[in-house]
Scaffold this active site. Structure first.
Site: not given
Ligand code: GUN
Length: 284
Positions: A98, A54, A121
């Site tokens: 996350q 990211k 998100d």
């Molecule tokens: N863990 C797995 N996929 C995601 C996601 O799309 N966003 C976040 N914040 N955590 C994750």
């Protein structure tokens, strides 16, 4: 028949490039760069890889990356205090924590603390509610990225029989809502579902996100169906496989996503898309 490949890597690269160009235009017009804060609590190895990817994507798109890595024993109060600080910071347009978080932290409490306007998100109940009432603002990245991939097939979703396998908040449930909003007829399956092979065999479109290597067998796929595999699983021999038995499914499907290089790259590109929207949309 062998399926056409939905090349998420290439489609995500195109999307990321268009976002980069838009950031250039906005900055040239005097706007600030979008700022994205990714909070990682602890040292989960898979999360570390996601967060690193990211960060790289963020910088390549011309965003300001304001990621924070916190030790695994950080208290919930300290994470909430950081979110409050980021909510109040005008240079930060998007905030994500996350998942999964360590056990002593309640993910719902964390998610609800993020300002819905910065919830890139799309996990805050406000944004889930917007999607469920057909007024989406921030839609969860993985299912929305799947919709971008589906649009590339040129196939109309209206009236298709879709089966979503997996009912998580991150993938299955928002995927159900996205497909419903496009007028597909959607069945959602989970660990208590009976007769899964029969349900999948009826589907024109199957989206699988369960985290179980090759759980959906190729022989279950209706000839000509579209197969979207959200799973990414590392086997003991080091190979990465999806939740669908790819080699056999590819011989029956009309379109299929590979693993890796299918849905995965779309998640990050869609996160950038949401952050761009959070930074530059006029709605307040
Ligand atoms: N863990 C797995 N996929 C995601 C996601 O799309 N966003 C976040 N914040 N955590 C994750």
């Amino acid at each position: 028949m062998s399926a056409q490949i939905l090349d998420g890597k290439a489609i995500a690269a195109e999307l990321r490039e268009s976002i980069r160009l838009e950031v250039d235009r906005q900055v040239a017009a005097g706007q600030a760069r979008p700022g994205l804060a990714v909070i990682l609590v602890g040292e989960d190895p898979a999360s570390q890889v996601y967060v690193r990817n990211k960060k790289i994507a963020c910088e390549a798109a011309g965003f300001n990356d304001v990621s924070e890595v916190l030790p695994a024993d950080t208290s919930q109060e300290a994470v909430l205090a950081l979110i409050d600080q980021l909510n109040a910071d005008p240079k930060v347009h998007g905030i994500i924590v996350q998942l999964p978080v360590p056990k002593h932290i309640n993910p719902e409490t964390i998610i609800e603390r993020i300002d819905p306007r910065k919830d890139v998100d799309g996990f805050h109940p406000y944004n889930v509610g917007r999607l469920a009432t057909r007024m989406p603002i921030m839609a969860p990245c993985t299912p929305h990225g799947v919709m971008t991939l589906l649009a590339k097939t040129g196939i109309a979703l209206r009236g298709l029989d879709a089966v979503v396998v997996g009912a998580s908040n991150i993938v299955g449930v928002p995927q159900l809502l996205e497909l419903l909003n496009e007028r597909a007829t959607v069945t959602i399956c989970h660990s208590a579902t009976k007769n899964l092979p029969e349900k999948i065999a009826q589907a024109d479109l199957v989206v699988v996100g369960v985290g179980i290597p090759e759980m959906v067998k190729g022989a279950w796929i209706k000839p000509g169906a579209i197969v979207i595999d959200v799973g990414i699983n590392r086997l003991e021999d080091g190979r990465l496989v999806g939740d669908v038995e790819y080699a056999t499914a590819k011989e029956r499907a009309s379109w299929i996503t590979p693993v890796p290089g299918g849905v995965g790259p779309m998640t990050i590109a869609t996160l950038l898309e949401n952050t761009l929207k959070a930074a530059y949309s006029k709605a307040d």
